[in-house]
Write a protein that holds these residues in place. Sequence first.
Motif, PDB file in Angstrom:
ATOM      1  N   TYR A   1       0.885  -1.444  -0.143  1.00 50.84           N
ATOM      2  CA  TYR A   1      -0.124  -0.013  -0.012  1.00 50.84           C
ATOM      3  C   TYR A   1       1.426   0.944   0.009  1.00 50.84           C
TER       4      TYR A   1
ATOM      5  N   GLU B   1     -10.264  -9.352  -5.121  1.00 52.60           N
ATOM      6  CA  GLU B   1     -10.339  -8.163  -3.974  1.00 52.60           C
ATOM      7  C   GLU B   1      -9.239  -8.792  -2.946  1.00 52.60           C
TER       8      GLU B   1
ATOM      9  N   SER C   1      -7.523   0.061   3.673  1.00 49.59           N
ATOM     10  CA  SER C   1      -8.511  -0.599   2.896  1.00 49.59           C
ATOM     11  C   SER C   1      -7.982  -1.212   1.526  1.00 49.59           C
ATOM     12  N   GLU C   2      -8.273  -2.386   1.105  1.00 51.99           N
ATOM     13  CA  GLU C   2      -7.981  -2.733  -0.127  1.00 51.99           C
ATOM     14  C   GLU C   2      -7.713  -1.924  -0.703  1.00 51.99           C
ATOM     15  N   ASP C   3      -9.396  -1.073  -1.282  1.00 50.36           N
ATOM     16  CA  ASP C   3      -8.654  -0.576  -2.140  1.00 50.36           C
ATOM     17  C   ASP C   3      -8.384   0.603  -2.793  1.00 50.36           C
ATOM     18  N   SER C   4      -6.916   0.936  -1.535  1.00 54.34           N
ATOM     19  CA  SER C   4      -6.165   1.842  -1.461  1.00 54.34           C
ATOM     20  C   SER C   4      -4.614   1.371  -2.287  1.00 54.34           C
TER      21      SER C   4
ATOM     22  N   THR D   1      -3.016   3.705  -5.003  1.00 58.02           N
ATOM     23  CA  THR D   1      -3.522   5.211  -5.027  1.00 58.02           C
ATOM     24  C   THR D   1      -2.564   6.435  -4.665  1.00 58.02           C
TER      25      THR D   1
END
Length: 326
Positions: A125, A246, A134-137, A140
Amino acid sequence: MTASDGVDYTPRELDRGATFYVAGHRGLVGSAIVRKLESSGFENVVGKGSSELDLKNRDAVFAYMAEIKPRYIVLAAAKVGGILANSTYPVDFLSDNMRIQVNVLDAALAHNVERVAFLGSSCIYPKYAEQPISEDSLLTGHLEPTNDAYAIAKIAGILHTQAVRRQYGLPWISAMPTNLYGPNDNFSPKGSHVLPALIRRYDEAAASGAATVTNWGTGTPRREFLHADDMADAVLHLMEHYDGPEQVNVGTGTDVTIREIAETIGNVVGFHGETEWDITKPDGTPQKLLDVSKLAEAGWTSKISLQEGLERTVAWYRDHVGALRE
């Protein structure tokens, strides 16, 4: 074997009689997974050490996979290390891990392995990801420079498992643990992560009667720690209950400062001196606390407290101190 074969891949209890290959079965995570599988009734858990099977050797990996014909695989094999090792040998951490992953995952696909769990690390991350992470980081922001090569390799492994799901419909998954510790960890002064390094440093200081211990950085970064036996329990749970593209964070959902963990370790080993901090050395990422809500939704939470885990790990370290890798 693909989803189009008409096989039902809905997550369910794994076949205890099937061949289960644990890549990296002698390491911190792999050995914990072997213990968990065997205690859970799996009858044919297999693995080979690096002296017997070089996972960077593609032909050897494919030949071994053809020989054992596993139904399930946990890919826990990796070249790992702390800040010093990652900073000093970035080519090794990138190249070795990429080859290990590609070889094992390609061979697993070629030999129709039904269920694969790829294990990575929270270092995938961004350095300044919003906490808890969170996983959606993923992807990014910029990575922590001291371990970016290792992180890129692990990100590639996640994408590899996702690609298999998209192209072949197989229920392969990825799990990203927080900082792990426990039996069979690497306690080497040059290659270890922060917690085993601190255990060795404080235990040696306590044994020698040293007045001080010096640690890197300021002691202010916050870290989350998970015992390897908890990680193994989570991996089996995910393989039997989770099926999604994911990656899933695996952690405790709580963290402490490096200064706090150093103090706790000092107390556990019986060190009564002073701790000094070398602020000329890097701290690394300021905080790495994982958002474990997805894991909780899948029905799993950690069970081993940090105090209990440290006491067990120190006891194991002292029992094996004469045979540890350097």
